[in-house]
Motif scaffolding. Structure first.
Motif, PDB file in Angstrom:
ATOM      1  N   ASN A 179       0.727  -1.150   0.103  1.00 38.60           N
ATOM      2  CA  ASN A 179       0.135  -0.006  -0.070  1.00 38.60           C
ATOM      3  C   ASN A 179       0.683   1.232   0.161  1.00 38.60           C
ATOM      4  OD1 ASN A 179      -2.237  -1.432   0.196  1.00 38.60           O
ATOM      5  ND2 ASN A 179      -2.419  -1.397   2.232  1.00 38.60           N
ATOM      6  N   LEU A 180       2.054   1.288   0.547  1.00 41.61           N
ATOM      7  CA  LEU A 180       2.703   2.459   0.708  1.00 41.61           C
ATOM      8  C   LEU A 180       3.640   2.731  -0.656  1.00 41.61           C
ATOM      9  CD1 LEU A 180       4.019   2.183   4.467  1.00 41.61           C
ATOM     10  CD2 LEU A 180       1.932   2.818   3.391  1.00 41.61           C
ATOM     11  N   THR A 181       3.138   2.888  -1.582  1.00 38.95           N
ATOM     12  CA  THR A 181       3.397   3.249  -2.879  1.00 38.95           C
ATOM     13  C   THR A 181       4.234   4.451  -3.101  1.00 38.95           C
ATOM     14  OG1 THR A 181       1.230   4.320  -3.705  1.00 38.95           O
ATOM     15  CG2 THR A 181       1.667   1.949  -4.227  1.00 38.95           C
ATOM     16  N   GLU A 182       4.066   5.531  -2.311  1.00 43.73           N
ATOM     17  CA  GLU A 182       4.905   6.651  -2.215  1.00 43.73           C
ATOM     18  C   GLU A 182       6.048   7.061  -1.122  1.00 43.73           C
ATOM     19  OE1 GLU A 182       4.048   8.820  -4.439  1.00 43.73           O
ATOM     20  OE2 GLU A 182       2.437   7.634  -5.146  1.00 43.73           O
ATOM     21  N   VAL A 183       6.055   5.752  -0.381  1.00 47.86           N
ATOM     22  CA  VAL A 183       7.142   5.848   0.782  1.00 47.86           C
ATOM     23  C   VAL A 183       8.464   6.049   0.124  1.00 47.86           C
ATOM     24  CG1 VAL A 183       7.456   3.190   0.971  1.00 47.86           C
ATOM     25  CG2 VAL A 183       7.689   4.973   3.002  1.00 47.86           C
ATOM     26  N   ARG A 184       9.254   7.133   0.927  1.00 46.08           N
ATOM     27  CA  ARG A 184      10.637   7.165   0.560  1.00 46.08           C
ATOM     28  C   ARG A 184      11.589   6.778   1.654  1.00 46.08           C
ATOM     29  NH1 ARG A 184      11.035  12.960  -2.688  1.00 46.08           N
ATOM     30  NH2 ARG A 184       9.606  12.124  -4.364  1.00 46.08           N
ATOM     31  N   HIS A 185      11.147   6.713   2.975  1.00 37.97           N
ATOM     32  CA  HIS A 185      11.817   6.502   4.154  1.00 37.97           C
ATOM     33  C   HIS A 185      11.081   5.696   5.215  1.00 37.97           C
ATOM     34  CE1 HIS A 185      14.472   9.983   2.687  1.00 37.97           C
ATOM     35  NE2 HIS A 185      13.289  10.720   2.774  1.00 37.97           N
ATOM     36  N   LEU A 186      11.757   4.419   5.394  1.00 33.78           N
ATOM     37  CA  LEU A 186      11.016   3.404   6.032  1.00 33.78           C
ATOM     38  C   LEU A 186      12.034   2.767   7.143  1.00 33.78           C
ATOM     39  CD1 LEU A 186       8.407   1.657   6.572  1.00 33.78           C
ATOM     40  CD2 LEU A 186       9.207  -0.064   4.732  1.00 33.78           C
ATOM     41  N   PHE A 187      11.538   3.200   8.584  1.00 36.01           N
ATOM     42  CA  PHE A 187      12.298   3.037   9.611  1.00 36.01           C
ATOM     43  C   PHE A 187      11.661   1.966  10.466  1.00 36.01           C
ATOM     44  CE2 PHE A 187      13.620   7.289   8.240  1.00 36.01           C
ATOM     45  CZ  PHE A 187      15.008   6.817   7.931  1.00 36.01           C
ATOM     46  N   LEU A 188      12.144   0.758  10.797  1.00 36.38           N
ATOM     47  CA  LEU A 188      11.237  -0.248  11.576  1.00 36.38           C
ATOM     48  C   LEU A 188      12.326  -1.056  12.316  1.00 36.38           C
ATOM     49  CD1 LEU A 188       9.007  -2.004   8.678  1.00 36.38           C
ATOM     50  CD2 LEU A 188       8.394  -0.034  10.227  1.00 36.38           C
ATOM     51  N   ASP A 189      13.179  -0.312  12.802  1.00 35.04           N
ATOM     52  CA  ASP A 189      14.435  -0.954  13.759  1.00 35.04           C
ATOM     53  C   ASP A 189      13.648  -1.441  14.989  1.00 35.04           C
ATOM     54  OD1 ASP A 189      17.398  -0.146  12.229  1.00 35.04           O
ATOM     55  OD2 ASP A 189      15.580   1.629  12.129  1.00 35.04           O
ATOM     56  N   GLY A 190      14.349  -2.557  15.694  1.00 35.92           N
ATOM     57  CA  GLY A 190      13.789  -3.074  16.802  1.00 35.92           C
ATOM     58  C   GLY A 190      12.668  -3.800  16.846  1.00 35.92           C
ATOM     59  N   ILE A 191      11.732  -3.813  15.827  1.00 33.38           N
ATOM     60  CA  ILE A 191      10.557  -4.640  15.759  1.00 33.38           C
ATOM     61  C   ILE A 191      10.965  -6.027  15.522  1.00 33.38           C
ATOM     62  CG2 ILE A 191       8.422  -4.930  14.940  1.00 33.38           C
ATOM     63  CD1 ILE A 191       8.499  -1.949  13.785  1.00 33.38           C
ATOM     64  N   ASN A 192      10.386  -6.964  16.198  1.00 32.31           N
ATOM     65  CA  ASN A 192      10.473  -8.386  16.241  1.00 32.31           C
ATOM     66  C   ASN A 192       9.903  -8.961  14.890  1.00 32.31           C
ATOM     67  OD1 ASN A 192      10.734 -11.291  16.124  1.00 32.31           O
ATOM     68  ND2 ASN A 192      10.736 -11.179  18.630  1.00 32.31           N
TER      69      ASN A 192
END
Length: 636
Positions: A179-192
């Motif tokens: 769904n995130l077709t426009e996303v440029r910056h994705l930060f998900l550090d530390g999620i299991n």
């Protein structure tokens, strides 16, 4: 005519009209503010934090409040930045924040929401392009509704709490990717993400510029197509295996790949399980400014092609199995400020051209089998095979000098006592010789750590001189095997000392009375073993954790250290009398060695009560009798 009048009024009194439209937003913000308290610890990660909501007053225009941005035409709140605002409290799922349906940017980072769950209502913000919930102490599962925010350009959910408390399921990840077709910056550090196939991220939007998945427990093979992704790629601290590959493919793929390679600026693969050689084709990442491959299982030689990184500022290849010589091509890295090649199997000499890199601030090459002369730089060269004399330092700027565990010879250079910025000096386990007057170190006001142990140096300490403010910041002093015959007089001024090692010297008699004032509230480690001490009166150090008096000539009753003691070693002395049960007040005691003394009487039964902490107990070669305490834990 009426619409014309309305337009005129709007042009004349725009703020009054906007205020009437925005009153609902202001009341929603006040209710949201009242859900939380202000606590100084809530934003302790932040360098600069302040309570932004303190400026929020009822009856005033919320568009002027700290952290609030409005659309100037209709007064809708379109941006809310409450990062580092010291907010503390449970985050209600029915908070009035979710009434601000025109929000485009929302930043709640670095607050403490007290282990609340992330409300699924975040999915209501259909206009949101920026969402930052990093370091907010949410727990539970990332709601799938977040993936409905299809306009998001930047999403940061990193380090909301820790990988044990925050998870995301397969469907939510697939929703984000789809769904995130426009996303440029994705930060998900530390999620299991231990149950997530990392290859799902290969389907992310081509608009992606930054992807950070550090510490997510991702598992599986490292994709050779990973370089098709963003400019900024963080995959550190996972369990990715396999080899680093850049596959060129056909001409069309090659054109696209080269375009991607010319965009990649940040690559962090630290702390995975990558193996094999570093491919020469990695040198095609021409715009790279940051490369970290530390703590993997990489082997072979460092490829010369890494010298192509003309923009590189940070290079870390430490803690691998790399061998061979350091390639001279690294001299091309004119922008390099940080170079770490420590704890590999590198051999030969350090190319002098690397040491001439003008922007290099720290160079760490400890734990290899390098040899040659010591350069005049601020560097870490511990645990190598450097020989010869330490040259006089031309620069006065070094803060750290770590040359321990080498084969250095000769005297200390006199210029070392003029390095006013020096905070750490570690020269132990070499063949250094000559006479050292300890008072000369008083010229180094910033020195915090001094280790000259295990050399052939002869130390003198003028006991008649009065030294004022000597080494006011010294925390650790390690002078083991330094031919000392007395406690150095300048210790009298070290009120904040944490660690003191005077073992393997020739100190005789008793510990002087003035030593009781040295680090009285701060000393946690004291080692005076392997001397000729004959008497100790008491241990005044209130926070002592490690105390080693072993292999001396000490007689008399056994003194009792502070209750903070973890390790207490008094073996190979002449202590006599009984062991007082007061020693059991040390409820954190882990190692107790009373062996090879003349202690007598029964073993205190309370020793068995130390089973929660005690790991090692040695009572041999004494004169104990009676019952052995029956309550020792299995682990002792």
């Amino acid at each position: 005519m009426a619409s014309y009048l309305f337009l005129c009024l709007l042009l004349i009194f725009p703020h009054r009209y906007a205020s009437s439209l925005g009153s609902h937003s202001c009341s929603s913000l006040i209710e949201f503010k009242n859900s939380f308290s202000i606590t100084n610890d809530a934003s302790w990660y932040c360098d600069k934090s302040h309570p932004k909501t303190n400026s929020w007053k009822e009856g005033t225009d919320c568009c002027s409040w700290d952290g609030v941005t409005c659309d100037h035409l209709n007064a809708h709140v379109i941006a809310l930045d409450l990062s580092c605002s010291l907010l503390f409290g449970n985050f209600p799922s029915n908070t009035t924040l979710f009434l601000l349906l025109y929000l485009q940017k929302l930043n709640l980072a670095y607050n403490d929401f007290n282990f609340s769950k992330i409300p699924s209502e975040f999915g209501r913000f259909e206009s949101l392009v920026y969402l930052n919930l990093s370091h907010t102490w949410f727990v539970g599962e990332v709601p799938s509704q977040v993936s409905h925010l299809s306009k998001l350009v930047s999403l940061d959910l990193s380090w909301i709490y820790d990988s044990e408390q925050l998870t995301i399921d397969k469907h939510a990840v697939e929703g984000l990717v789809h769904n995130l077709t426009e996303v440029r910056h994705l930060f998900l550090d530390g999620i299991n993400m231990s149950s997530i196939n990392p290859h799902v991220f290969m389907n992310l939007s081509s608009s992606l510029r930054s992807l950070s998945l550090g510490g997510c427990d991702l598992q599986g093979k490292f994709s050779k197509n990973i370089f098709d992704l963003p400019n900024h790629l963080d995959l550190w601290g996972n369990q990715l295996s396999g080899q680093i590959q850049i596959s060129l493919g056909n001409l069309l793929q090659l054109t696209q790949l080269l375009e991607n390679l010319l965009q990649l600026t940040h690559l962090d693969l630290c702390g995975n399980q990558l193996s094999g050689q570093i491919p020469r084709s990695l040198g095609n990442l021409l715009q790279l400014t940051h490369l970290d491959l530390t703590q993997n299982q990489l082997s072979g030689q460092i490829p010369r092609s890494l010298g192509n990184f003309l923009q590189l500022a940070h290079l870390d290849l430490s803690d691998n199995q790399l061998s061979g010589q350091i390639p001279r091509s690294l001299r091309n890295l004119l922008q390099l400020t940080h170079l770490d090649l420590s704890y590999d199997q590198l051999s030969g000499q350090i190319p002098s051209s690397i040491l001439n890199l003008t922007r290099l601030e720290d160079l760490t090459i400890a734990g290899n089998i390098l040899e040659g002369s010591i350069p005049d730089e601020e560097i870490f060269l511990s645990q190598n095979q450097f020989s010869g004399h330490i040259k006089e330092f031309q620069s006065k700027s070094p803060e750290l000098i770590c040359l321990d565990n080498n084969k250095l010879q000769g005297p200390l250079p006199s210029s070392i006592f003029q390095l006013l910025n020096l905070t750490k000096l570690s020269l132990s386990s070499n063949n250094l010789s000559g006479v050292v007057e300890l008072s000369m170190f008083s010229n180094l006001p910033n020195l915090e750590y001094l280790d000259l142990s295990y050399n052939s140096l002869s130390f003198t300490s003028n006991s008649t001189s009065t030294v004022n403010h000597t080494l006011p910041n010294l925390i650790s002093l390690l002078l083991s095997s330094c031919n000392l015959s007395e406690f150095p007089q300048f210790l009298k001024e070290l009120k904040s000392l944490d660690s003191l090692d005077l073992s393997y010297n020739r100190i005789e008699g008793k510990i002087p009375q003035w030593m009781q004032e040295v680090g009285n509230d701060s000393l946690s480690y004291l080692n005076v073993s392997h001397n000729s001490l004959t008497e100790v009166e008491q241990f005044p150090w209130k926070n002592i954790e490690v105390l080693d008096l072993s292999s001396n000539l000490i007689r008399g009753n056994l003194p009792i250290p502070a209750s903070t003691i973890n390790i207490f070693l008094i073996s190979n002395n002449s202590f006599n009398g009984q062991v007082s049960s007061l020693i059991c007040n040390a409820s954190a005691l882990k190692i107790l060695d009373l062996s090879h003394n003349n202690l007598r009487g029964t073993i205190p039964q309370c020793f068995g009560n130390l089973s929660n902490s005690l790991q090692f107990l040695n009572l041999k070669k004494n004169k104990f009798y009676g019952m052995i305490p029956p309550t020792f834990a299995k682990g002792c």
